[in-house]
Design a protein around this motif. Structure first.
Motif, mmCIF file in Angstrom:
data_model
loop_
_atom_site.group_PDB
_atom_site.id
_atom_site.type_symbol
_atom_site.label_atom_id
_atom_site.label_comp_id
_atom_site.label_asym_id
_atom_site.label_seq_id
_atom_site.Cartn_x
_atom_site.Cartn_y
_atom_site.Cartn_z
ATOM 1 N N UNK A 256 0.806 -1.224 0.000
ATOM 2 C CA UNK A 256 0.000 0.000 0.000
ATOM 3 C C UNK A 256 0.843 1.279 0.000
ATOM 4 N N UNK A 257 1.808 1.325 -0.903
ATOM 5 C CA UNK A 257 2.611 2.543 -1.035
ATOM 6 C C UNK A 257 3.145 2.642 -2.455
ATOM 7 N N UNK A 258 3.521 3.840 -2.822
ATOM 8 C CA UNK A 258 4.225 4.024 -4.085
ATOM 9 C C UNK A 258 5.698 3.694 -3.858
ATOM 10 N N UNK A 259 6.463 3.730 -4.940
ATOM 11 C CA UNK A 259 7.894 3.429 -4.824
ATOM 12 C C UNK A 259 8.663 4.572 -4.176
ATOM 13 N N UNK A 260 7.968 5.644 -3.785
ATOM 14 C CA UNK A 260 8.627 6.687 -2.994
ATOM 15 C C UNK A 260 9.005 6.155 -1.613
ATOM 16 N N UNK A 261 8.288 5.168 -1.119
ATOM 17 C CA UNK A 261 8.508 4.607 0.213
ATOM 18 C C UNK A 261 9.850 3.875 0.242
ATOM 19 N N UNK A 262 10.785 4.366 1.042
ATOM 20 C CA UNK A 262 12.160 3.865 1.019
ATOM 21 C C UNK A 262 12.250 2.382 1.341
ATOM 22 N N UNK A 263 11.671 1.945 2.450
ATOM 23 C CA UNK A 263 11.820 0.548 2.859
ATOM 24 C C UNK A 263 11.187 -0.408 1.854
ATOM 25 N N UNK A 264 10.020 -0.052 1.345
ATOM 26 C CA UNK A 264 9.387 -0.915 0.351
ATOM 27 C C UNK A 264 10.192 -0.954 -0.944
ATOM 28 N N UNK A 265 10.755 0.179 -1.329
ATOM 29 C CA UNK A 265 11.574 0.224 -2.537
ATOM 30 C C UNK A 265 12.822 -0.637 -2.366
ATOM 31 N N UNK A 266 13.443 -0.563 -1.211
ATOM 32 C CA UNK A 266 14.622 -1.388 -0.922
ATOM 33 C C UNK A 266 14.257 -2.864 -0.984
ATOM 34 N N UNK A 267 13.172 -3.230 -0.325
ATOM 35 C CA UNK A 267 12.763 -4.638 -0.287
ATOM 36 C C UNK A 267 12.423 -5.164 -1.676
ATOM 37 N N UNK A 268 11.775 -4.323 -2.488
ATOM 38 C CA UNK A 268 11.459 -4.749 -3.853
ATOM 39 C C UNK A 268 12.738 -4.979 -4.659
ATOM 40 N N UNK A 269 13.662 -4.031 -4.602
ATOM 41 C CA UNK A 269 14.881 -4.151 -5.401
ATOM 42 C C UNK A 269 15.685 -5.385 -5.007
ATOM 43 N N UNK A 270 15.812 -5.633 -3.714
ATOM 44 C CA UNK A 270 16.532 -6.814 -3.248
ATOM 45 C C UNK A 270 15.856 -8.079 -3.763
ATOM 46 N N UNK A 271 14.527 -8.105 -3.659
ATOM 47 C CA UNK A 271 13.765 -9.273 -4.131
ATOM 48 C C UNK A 271 13.956 -9.479 -5.632
ATOM 49 N N UNK A 272 13.822 -8.417 -6.408
ATOM 50 C CA UNK A 272 13.883 -8.528 -7.866
ATOM 51 C C UNK A 272 15.277 -8.944 -8.340
ATOM 52 N N UNK A 273 16.320 -8.375 -7.741
ATOM 53 C CA UNK A 273 17.685 -8.702 -8.162
ATOM 54 C C UNK A 273 18.056 -10.111 -7.733
ATOM 55 N N UNK A 274 17.721 -10.481 -6.511
ATOM 56 C CA UNK A 274 17.995 -11.842 -6.048
ATOM 57 C C UNK A 274 17.280 -12.872 -6.909
ATOM 58 N N UNK A 275 16.061 -12.546 -7.307
ATOM 59 C CA UNK A 275 15.276 -13.444 -8.159
ATOM 60 C C UNK A 275 15.989 -13.694 -9.481
ATOM 61 N N UNK A 276 16.522 -12.634 -10.077
ATOM 62 C CA UNK A 276 17.235 -12.764 -11.350
ATOM 63 C C UNK A 276 18.548 -13.520 -11.175
ATOM 64 N N UNK A 277 19.360 -13.112 -10.206
ATOM 65 C CA UNK A 277 20.677 -13.717 -10.021
ATOM 66 C C UNK A 277 20.556 -15.179 -9.618
ATOM 67 N N UNK A 278 19.600 -15.488 -8.747
ATOM 68 C CA UNK A 278 19.410 -16.867 -8.297
ATOM 69 C C UNK A 278 18.952 -17.768 -9.439
ATOM 70 N N UNK A 279 18.032 -17.273 -10.248
ATOM 71 C CA UNK A 279 17.459 -18.096 -11.315
ATOM 72 C C UNK A 279 18.326 -18.171 -12.568
ATOM 73 N N UNK A 280 19.029 -17.072 -12.877
ATOM 74 C CA UNK A 280 19.726 -17.010 -14.160
ATOM 75 C C UNK A 280 21.195 -16.625 -14.065
ATOM 76 N N UNK A 281 21.650 -16.184 -12.892
ATOM 77 C CA UNK A 281 23.031 -15.728 -12.799
ATOM 78 C C UNK A 281 23.262 -14.542 -13.720
#
Length: 308
Positions: A256-281
């Motif tokens: 329930x926030x836009x990407x202006x929200x620092x903690x949510x933005x951090x958590x999303x970026x970590x999730x998205x990058x880990x997802x890519x690196x873990x699955x595809x290197x």
């Protein structure tokens, strides 16, 4: 504007990163290597020199695209040339992120490219399809240079802040970062990490906290971000394909926030990058079209007149 793609391999033999990246020459034993300003200046002065040398005759209207080209190439060189696996991965991540941001700068110039090379119509259409968000597209059509120019200024500022420590960590080793003054505890935590997942968690916090205090503190960007205009485009197309955006992730997580929200933005970026690196290197780089698109627009930029 007529231009030729015979400029293929324009970067062949050119080091995008500073000399210290390739010829440390015992620099790590010197007093100057303990200063953040030393590494920052290495990056900044070399980048400005390359920008002036290569694009001094490029039309002012295309300067933001020229800067983005060079930033993307710099991150790409961390990816292709780093011997440190953590730094190599971050080069991979940021090259794709910078290339994705560059779609805003290439939004209108693509039409000029197609005037000479209509065979690239499918690439243009795919690039445009990755610029998500009705309000964002309206903004780009009504004010074609405002948001891209604003964002590239902050992108360049962030590039210098990230690349000085990537350079120092590559040249002198990750443990050297803890010796550099002034210190940053979050950055130190990243470079003291033994596993990439831990490095990434701290490094993204360092990056996004810096952006929160710089880019997101400005009224215009803050207003756009709070309104959610950037949420649909906040994803990294590692294989030149749309990925899960911040908006979709946030809806799933009910954050329930836009990407202006620092903690949510951090958590999303970590999730998205880990997802890519873990699955595809790092295996999906050849599918990104970064190099192909770069060659097209490098030729375009070098052929652009100084006035329009």
């Amino acid at each position: 504007m007529v231009f030729s793609l015979s400029t293929n391999s324009l970067l062949a033999g050119t080091n995008i990163l500073p000399k210290a990246f390739y010829s440390p020459e015992n620099i790590c034993e010197s007093e100057q290597s303990l200063s953040r300003n030393f590494w920052y200046q290495q990056i900044s002065s070399h980048f400005e020199s390359l920008l002036d040398k290569r694009y001094r005759n490029t039309a002012l209207d295309y300067q933001s695209m020229a800067i983005n080209q060079l930033i993307t190439e710099s991150y790409r060189e961390f990816y292709t040339s780093s011997n440190d696996p953590f730094i190599k991965k971050m080069g991979h991540v940021y090259a794709h992120a910078s290339h994705h941001l560059g779609r805003l700068m290439r939004y209108h110039p693509w039409k000029e490219v197609l005037a000479d090379y209509p065979e690239y119509q499918s690439i243009y259409e795919h690039e445009k399809s990755l610029i998500k968000g009705h309000r964002l597209n309206i903004s780009l059509n009504l004010f074609p240079r405002f948001l891209p120019n604003r964002l590239i200024n902050f992108s360049y500022d962030l590039f210098k802040e990230l690349s000085w420590n990537l350079l120092a960590g590559e040249v002198c080793g990750r443990e050297h970062i803890a010796k550099i003054r002034p210190q940053n505890s979050v950055l130190n935590n990243a470079y003291n990490a033994e596993q990439f997942e831990s490095f990434l968690k701290h490094y993204i916090r360092f990056e996004q906290t810096y952006l929160q205090q710089s880019m997101y503190s400005k009224f215009d960007i803050r207003s756009v971000a709070r309104a959610g205009v950037l949420d649909k485009i906040r994803f990294i197309p590692f294989a030149n394909r749309e990925q899960v955006s911040y908006l979709e992730w946030c809806q799933e997580k009910k954050c329930q926030s836009s990407s202006y929200h620092l903690e949510n933005r951090i958590n999303y970026d970590i999730w998205a990058i880990n997802r890519e690196i873990t699955n595809f290197g790092l295996d999906r780089y050849p599918d990104s079209f970064i190099d192909e698109t770069h060659e097209i627009f490098e030729a375009f930029l070098l052929a652009s007149p100084t006035t329009i």
